[in-house]
Design an enzyme around this catalytic site. Structure first.
Site, mmCIF file in Angstrom:
data_model
loop_
_atom_site.group_PDB
_atom_site.id
_atom_site.type_symbol
_atom_site.label_atom_id
_atom_site.label_comp_id
_atom_site.label_asym_id
_atom_site.label_seq_id
_atom_site.Cartn_x
_atom_site.Cartn_y
_atom_site.Cartn_z
ATOM 1 N N LYS A 13 72.609 73.442 15.178
ATOM 2 C CA LYS A 13 73.621 73.733 16.088
ATOM 3 C C LYS A 13 74.171 72.188 16.543
ATOM 4 O O LYS A 13 75.532 72.161 16.302
ATOM 5 C CB LYS A 13 73.289 74.567 17.391
ATOM 6 C CG LYS A 13 72.654 75.972 17.349
ATOM 7 C CD LYS A 13 72.389 76.750 18.364
ATOM 8 C CE LYS A 13 71.467 76.193 19.085
ATOM 9 N NZ LYS A 13 70.085 76.063 18.567
ATOM 10 N N ARG A 88 72.214 81.043 26.772
ATOM 11 C CA ARG A 88 71.072 81.503 26.209
ATOM 12 C C ARG A 88 70.516 82.909 26.814
ATOM 13 O O ARG A 88 69.480 83.211 26.283
ATOM 14 C CB ARG A 88 69.995 80.415 26.514
ATOM 15 C CG ARG A 88 69.775 79.272 25.188
ATOM 16 C CD ARG A 88 68.774 78.377 25.764
ATOM 17 N NE ARG A 88 68.037 77.699 24.554
ATOM 18 C CZ ARG A 88 68.285 76.389 24.251
ATOM 19 N NH1 ARG A 88 69.407 76.001 24.690
ATOM 20 N NH2 ARG A 88 67.675 75.899 23.335
ATOM 21 N N ARG A 127 62.507 66.556 12.407
ATOM 22 C CA ARG A 127 63.793 66.185 13.190
ATOM 23 C C ARG A 127 63.480 64.916 13.776
ATOM 24 O O ARG A 127 62.474 64.710 14.427
ATOM 25 C CB ARG A 127 64.053 67.311 14.405
ATOM 26 C CG ARG A 127 65.192 66.669 15.299
ATOM 27 C CD ARG A 127 65.884 67.820 15.853
ATOM 28 N NE ARG A 127 65.232 68.584 16.768
ATOM 29 C CZ ARG A 127 65.688 69.503 17.536
ATOM 30 N NH1 ARG A 127 67.047 69.948 17.242
ATOM 31 N NH2 ARG A 127 65.117 70.061 18.326
ATOM 32 N N ARG A 160 61.515 64.285 19.364
ATOM 33 C CA ARG A 160 61.566 65.134 20.635
ATOM 34 C C ARG A 160 60.033 65.612 20.789
ATOM 35 O O ARG A 160 59.510 66.242 20.029
ATOM 36 C CB ARG A 160 62.561 66.448 20.732
ATOM 37 C CG ARG A 160 63.957 65.868 21.027
ATOM 38 C CD ARG A 160 64.815 66.715 20.747
ATOM 39 N NE ARG A 160 64.849 68.025 21.326
ATOM 40 C CZ ARG A 160 65.591 68.962 21.327
ATOM 41 N NH1 ARG A 160 66.649 68.906 20.565
ATOM 42 N NH2 ARG A 160 65.290 70.086 21.830
ATOM 43 N N ARG A 171 59.496 78.290 22.050
ATOM 44 C CA ARG A 171 60.842 78.184 22.165
ATOM 45 C C ARG A 171 61.675 79.498 21.239
ATOM 46 O O ARG A 171 62.162 79.998 21.622
ATOM 47 C CB ARG A 171 61.335 77.007 21.758
ATOM 48 C CG ARG A 171 61.147 75.856 22.809
ATOM 49 C CD ARG A 171 61.310 74.482 22.032
ATOM 50 N NE ARG A 171 62.622 74.136 21.498
ATOM 51 C CZ ARG A 171 62.901 73.100 20.709
ATOM 52 N NH1 ARG A 171 61.874 72.590 20.301
ATOM 53 N NH2 ARG A 171 64.042 72.849 20.574
HETATM 54 P P1 ADP Z 1 69.619 72.665 16.899
HETATM 55 O O1 ADP Z 1 70.679 71.811 17.614
HETATM 56 O O2 ADP Z 1 70.161 74.126 16.464
HETATM 57 O O3 ADP Z 1 68.207 72.620 17.469
HETATM 58 P P2 ADP Z 1 69.669 70.617 14.968
HETATM 59 O O4 ADP Z 1 71.212 70.327 14.681
HETATM 60 O O5 ADP Z 1 69.088 69.526 15.639
HETATM 61 O O6 ADP Z 1 69.408 71.981 15.589
HETATM 62 O O7 ADP Z 1 69.173 70.562 13.596
HETATM 63 C C1 ADP Z 1 67.567 70.716 13.313
HETATM 64 C C2 ADP Z 1 66.705 69.799 12.419
HETATM 65 O O8 ADP Z 1 67.318 70.642 11.095
HETATM 66 C C3 ADP Z 1 67.378 68.306 12.396
HETATM 67 O O9 ADP Z 1 66.489 67.664 11.923
HETATM 68 C C4 ADP Z 1 68.803 68.283 11.359
HETATM 69 O O10 ADP Z 1 68.898 67.056 10.751
HETATM 70 C C5 ADP Z 1 68.236 69.510 10.262
HETATM 71 N N1 ADP Z 1 69.214 70.251 9.892
HETATM 72 C C6 ADP Z 1 70.408 70.615 10.349
HETATM 73 N N2 ADP Z 1 71.194 71.382 9.527
HETATM 74 C C7 ADP Z 1 70.370 71.518 8.292
HETATM 75 C C8 ADP Z 1 70.741 72.106 7.158
HETATM 76 N N3 ADP Z 1 71.783 72.842 6.837
HETATM 77 N N4 ADP Z 1 69.675 71.886 6.108
HETATM 78 C C9 ADP Z 1 68.359 71.226 6.561
HETATM 79 N N5 ADP Z 1 68.167 70.736 7.614
HETATM 80 C C10 ADP Z 1 69.048 70.752 8.402
HETATM 81 P P1 AMP Z 2 68.074 72.281 23.279
HETATM 82 O O1 AMP Z 2 68.242 70.886 22.983
HETATM 83 O O2 AMP Z 2 69.310 73.034 23.113
HETATM 84 O O3 AMP Z 2 66.810 72.849 21.852
HETATM 85 O O4 AMP Z 2 67.171 72.731 24.589
HETATM 86 C C1 AMP Z 2 66.098 71.984 24.962
HETATM 87 C C2 AMP Z 2 65.631 72.728 26.278
HETATM 88 O O5 AMP Z 2 66.452 72.663 27.078
HETATM 89 C C3 AMP Z 2 65.326 74.201 25.909
HETATM 90 O O6 AMP Z 2 64.136 74.392 25.285
HETATM 91 C C4 AMP Z 2 65.571 74.735 27.401
HETATM 92 O O7 AMP Z 2 64.141 74.172 28.149
HETATM 93 C C5 AMP Z 2 66.437 73.772 27.991
HETATM 94 N N1 AMP Z 2 67.808 74.409 27.900
HETATM 95 C C6 AMP Z 2 68.859 74.090 27.023
HETATM 96 N N2 AMP Z 2 69.890 74.888 27.393
HETATM 97 C C7 AMP Z 2 69.499 75.923 27.938
HETATM 98 C C8 AMP Z 2 69.905 77.087 28.538
HETATM 99 N N3 AMP Z 2 71.541 77.542 28.253
HETATM 100 N N4 AMP Z 2 69.358 77.912 29.399
HETATM 101 C C9 AMP Z 2 68.189 77.451 29.750
HETATM 102 N N5 AMP Z 2 67.531 76.251 29.197
HETATM 103 C C10 AMP Z 2 68.019 75.733 28.500
#
Ligand code: ADP
Ligand code: AMP
Length: 223
Positions: A13, A88, A127, A160, A171
């Site tokens: 995302k 969420r 990541r 992270r 999660r």
């Molecule tokens: P989210 O915001 O949904 O938690 P991220 O954008 O941070 O996900 O992506 C999670 C991990 O997967 C990161 O390390 C990113 O570089 C990697 N990633 C994102 N898109 C792809 C893809 N299409 N294929 C493989 N790895 C990806």
């Molecule tokens: P993310 O970066 O989207 O993976 O979010 C990291 C953490 O932030 C999550 O595991 C939750 O603890 C908190 N968080 C982010 N967005 C929300 C939401 N919309 N509702 C509740 N908790 C959230």
């Protein structure tokens, strides 16, 4: 254009949000990023959310809703917004709908990036993020030019805290129990767009998104 991005943690995302924001000129609002920054500042919001971030739990609805509604009402979002990590829960989605009704705004699409649970752990364990620029990398799928260093500002990349496997399990559980019900919710509203996030390159996922969003814009143009 107002959009929400749905999908499990690690679906891509944040990666796609940065690209969509750039291409369509909409403001990327990441609740996770907002909370991590507050936690790093150790301000009042940060102290409230820290225990949830650490354990992989969800921050209570009233806190998240207050933060997001203030952000999207601000000038920075006047040209449209893209919510990454919100809503969420169904309660959060309802609060967003109510705010949209009150402002006579509209949600153009809820983009769902689909990835199987099996792939999530590998995604999240690889990541790496830049704490200052917010750029997201993956050690295999999207590596920086120089290992461990951000391409944008040259700062050291970090892992992270909540990407540890024991927190990832929690999660994912939260995602299936609390967030997945938003799929039928937005399907019923006729705004759900599904994208396969399993493509091993972020560019392939982006290509699907451009096609879907362009199609949607064409459909909405007045005859
Ligand atoms: P989210 O915001 O949904 O938690 P991220 O954008 O941070 O996900 O992506 C999670 C991990 O997967 C990161 O390390 C990113 O570089 C990697 N990633 C994102 N898109 C792809 C893809 N299409 N294929 C493989 N790895 C990806
Ligand atoms: P993310 O970066 O989207 O993976 O979010 C990291 C953490 O932030 C999550 O595991 C939750 O603890 C908190 N968080 C982010 N967005 C929300 C939401 N919309 N509702 C509740 N908790 C959230």
């Amino acid at each position: 254009m107002n959009l929400v991005l749905l999908g499990p943690p690690g679906a891509g995302k944040g990666t796609q949000a940065a690209r969509i924001g750039e291409r369509y000129g909409v403001r990327h609002v990441s609740t996770g990023e907002t909370f991590r920054q507050a936690a790093a500042r150790d301000d009042e919001l940060g102290r409230t959310v820290q225990p949830y971030l650490e354990s992989g739990g969800l921050v209570p609805d009233e806190v998240v809703i207050r933060v997001v509604l203030a952000r999207i009402a601000a000038e920075e979002c006047a040209g449209g917004w893209l919510l990454d990590g919100f809503p969420r829960t169904v309660g959060q989605a309802e609060a967003l709908d109510e705010a949209l009704r009150a402002s006579e705004g509209r949600l153009q699409a809820a983009l769902l990036i689909e990835v199987d649970d099996g792939e999530i752990v590998e995604r999240l364990s690889g990541r790496r993020v830049c704490p200052t620029s917010g750029a997201i990398y993956h050690i295999r799928y999207n590596p920086p030019q120089r290992a461990g260093v951000c391409d944008i500002d040259g700062k050291p990349l970090i892992q992270r805290e909540d990407d540890r496997p024991e927190v990832v399990g929690e999660r994912l559980k939260k995602y299936h129990a609390q967030t997945a019900p938003l799929i039928p919710y937005y399907e019923q509203q006729g705004v759900l767009l599904r994208v396969s996030g399993t493509a091993k390159m972020p560019d392939e996922v982006s290509a699907q998104i451009w096609e879907l969003l362009n199609g949607r814009n064409r459909k909405q143009e007045p005859a």
